[in-house]
Design an enzyme around this catalytic site. Structure first.
Site, short mmCIF file in Angstrom:
data_model
loop_
_atom_site.label_atom_id
_atom_site.label_comp_id
_atom_site.label_asym_id
_atom_site.label_seq_id
_atom_site.Cartn_x
_atom_site.Cartn_y
_atom_site.Cartn_z
CD GLU A 130 -2.82 -1.07 2.28
OE1 GLU A 130 -3.72 -0.39 2.61
OE2 GLU A 130 -2.50 -2.08 3.28
CB SER A 137 -5.39 -1.31 -0.45
OG SER A 137 -5.09 0.04 0.48
CE1 TYR A 174 -7.00 3.98 -2.08
CE2 TYR A 174 -6.33 1.76 -2.58
CZ TYR A 174 -6.67 2.68 -1.69
OH TYR A 174 -6.66 2.30 -0.19
NE ARG A 214 -13.06 2.97 5.74
CZ ARG A 214 -11.74 2.50 5.14
NH1 ARG A 214 -10.96 3.46 5.13
NH2 ARG A 214 -11.73 1.40 4.78
CG ASP A 259 -14.40 -1.24 5.86
OD1 ASP A 259 -14.48 0.03 5.98
OD2 ASP A 259 -13.23 -1.47 5.51
CD GLU A 299 -10.54 -4.53 6.44
OE1 GLU A 299 -9.72 -5.32 6.57
OE2 GLU A 299 -10.58 -4.05 5.10
CG ASN A 337 -9.54 -0.37 7.70
OD1 ASN A 337 -8.72 -1.06 6.86
ND2 ASN A 337 -10.90 -0.24 7.37
N GLY A 363 -7.24 5.41 5.04
CA GLY A 363 -6.70 6.38 3.97
C GLY A 363 -7.04 7.82 4.71
#
Length: 339
Positions: free
Chosen positions: A42, A175, A245, A284, A286, A299, A301, A305
């Protein structure tokens, strides 16, 4: 690297109070070493996160020195620079897994985000599920497999039990690199091979159909959930690397198109996940919300990002929090956590 953002203004059915999430802060100018780049898969995303974070912090007067830990001499740089705090913008292995946090602990340097244990737990998708379940969260069943004669057999056994489709993903990476959705049994060997190109351990996980959403959480002692963002991939059938991305790769709808009570429920689940893992500063989480309204956590994070189009900054801006305000507060939470 960008995604389209669709913002729907809050109304009575959404109940998003933007002003209550504003972070009025007055802080001293800080000497900040910002770590970005690194050696993980990443790296490119990390560099983009670092550049955006540095710009936002400099805009309000902080001294920011950008350092790339791909150079082993970065440890000497850290010692010589004597920063007030290290802003970690590293994603994936070596940055989000507790390793850099452990180094900074040994050096006695404050840093942003979660500590060693929370970072390591969140990075390990299988072990984090143990904490999620203990906290009462729903998370899909899975099995871990390694690249051996038994790996394919274990995956096939999981499919026999749960059926198709299943998700193949690295056990500790981000990612969506190396992730596949297997819809036919003859796709399984190739999906495992792709995954093993980036990870020695993979998860075969039960697939949950539904609305994909993500919830940023900010804060230390009193973590607060930001608005729920719905993610709609445009260039692929799930939120993979390209959808995340590439230009126009996905649409981000904020707030998510869910009933108000379900939005509040998912926000509460994200705060529970943040707390269960012991996260600090920011995270964050998900989720997939299925047709019955069950929120399945996929998951968490610990270093989301932080690019101009990333999800956490988008949710913050929707709540009335500007970039410089957000990143400065993340710095202050990092310093406070070290005391």
């Amino acid at each position: 690297m960008s995604a389209e953002l669709s913002q729907t203004q809050p109304d009575e059915s959404i109940n998003v109070d933007k002003t209550s999430l504003t972070l009025p802060i007055t802080t001293p100018e800080r000497r900040i070493v910002l770590l970005a780049g690194g050696f993980s898969a990443e790296r490119d995303v990390s560099l983009a996160s670092g550049a955006n974070s540095a710009e936002a912090l400099r805009a309000v007067g902080h001294e920011v020195i950008e350092v790339d830990p791909i150079d082993p001499a970065f440890v000497s740089q850290l010692i010589d620079l004597k920063p007030d705090v290290v802003f970690i913008a590293l994603h994936g292995q070596g940055g989000e897994d507790g390793k850099i946090q452990g180094l900074l602990e040994l050096l006695g340097i404050p840093y942003t985000g979660s500590g060693v244990l929370a970072s390591a737990l969140a990075m390990d998708k299988q072990r984090s599920k143990v904490f999620f379940r203990h906290a009462g969260l729903h998370t899909p069943d899975c099995v871990s497999v390694t690249q051996s004669m038994t790996g394919l057999k274990a995956a096939e056994s999981f499919v026999e039990r749960y059926g198709l489709p299943v998700v193949i993903k690295p056990a500790a990476d981000g990612s969506s690199i190396g992730v596949s959705i297997v819809r036919e049994i003859d796709e399984l060997p190739a999906a495992l091979d792709r995954g093993f190109e980036v990870s020695k351990v993979l998860l075969v996980e039960r697939f949950i159909a539904g609305t994909e959403v993500t919830v940023p959480v900010i804060g230390n002692d009193a973590p607060t959930a930001l608005p729920v963002i719905e993610i709609v991939p445009v260039v692929s059938d799930f939120y993979d690397y390209e959808a995340k991305y590439s230009d126009g790769g996905s649409e981000h709808i904020i707030p998510a198109r869910l009933p108000a009570d379900l939005l509040a429920h998912v926000q509460s689940q994200a705060v529970i996940a943040h707390t269960a893992l012991g996260c600090a500063g920011m995270s964050r989480s998900d989720f997939i919300v299925d047709a019955l309204g069950t929120a399945w956590i996929i998951e968490t994070n610990t270093i989301p990002g932080m690019t101009k189009t990333s999800l956490l900054p988008e949710a913050a801006r929707f709540s009335g929090i500007q970039n410089s305000e957000l990143y400065t507060q993340i710095v202050e939470w990092g310093i406070a956590a070290s005391r």
